[in-house]
Design an enzyme around this catalytic site. Sequence first.
Site: not given
Ligand code: IMP
Ligand code: MG
Length: 189
Positions: A57, A112-113, A116, A144, A165-166, A172
Amino acid sequence: MPKFITFDVMDTIQLKDLSFKPYISSAEIATAVKNVAARINEDLAGKNPLFLCVLNGAFVFAADLFREITIPGAEIAFIRMKSYIGTQSSGEVQLVSGLTEDISGRTVVIVEDIVDSGFTLKQLKSILQECNPAEIKVATLLFKPESLKCDVTIDYVALDIPPAFIVGYGLDYDELGRNLKDIYSVVQD
Ligand code: IMP
Ligand code: MG
């Protein structure tokens, strides 16, 4: 030919079963990226930071951010993690491909992108800590805050967003939408 993406007059796009509407323009993203880069340039001046782009991402953000970095000693490397299945964080984070660079004694900037739940970041930080870096900083395009489920420090956030979700700008939905220049948010029905 399968039809993955369609545009209508309202600029809403369809990716598989979900509709998305324009949310953050490429111009707004560019300004936010420049602002974050300026802070990093100031904070890490005189160091030899290794920017660590978390694939897939973050590849678009990393490319734009890194070209705004003016620190002469800056380097970039790539690591691959996966935690999302469709639009849900799986909670289980996999390190799909590892780090080959020696990071001991170095300043590492995780790129990081989006943060979440924060599980991906927390796991990556603990993996990197074992390699004895001098310090670990985190730069994320999007955060977020309401979705955060663990205790993890983020040093540089370009844009705070609510939990929706975006897609776009590298992010993606089931591997689709990464090529969109703007960021789109899901339309709830
Ligand atoms: P986390 O481990 O829940 O913080 O998620 C991190 C990863 O989930 C990010 O690096 C993204 O690749 C993916 N992700 C989290 N939120 C979104 C979203 O809204 N759209 C697309 N990918 C997401
Ligand atoms: Mg992803």
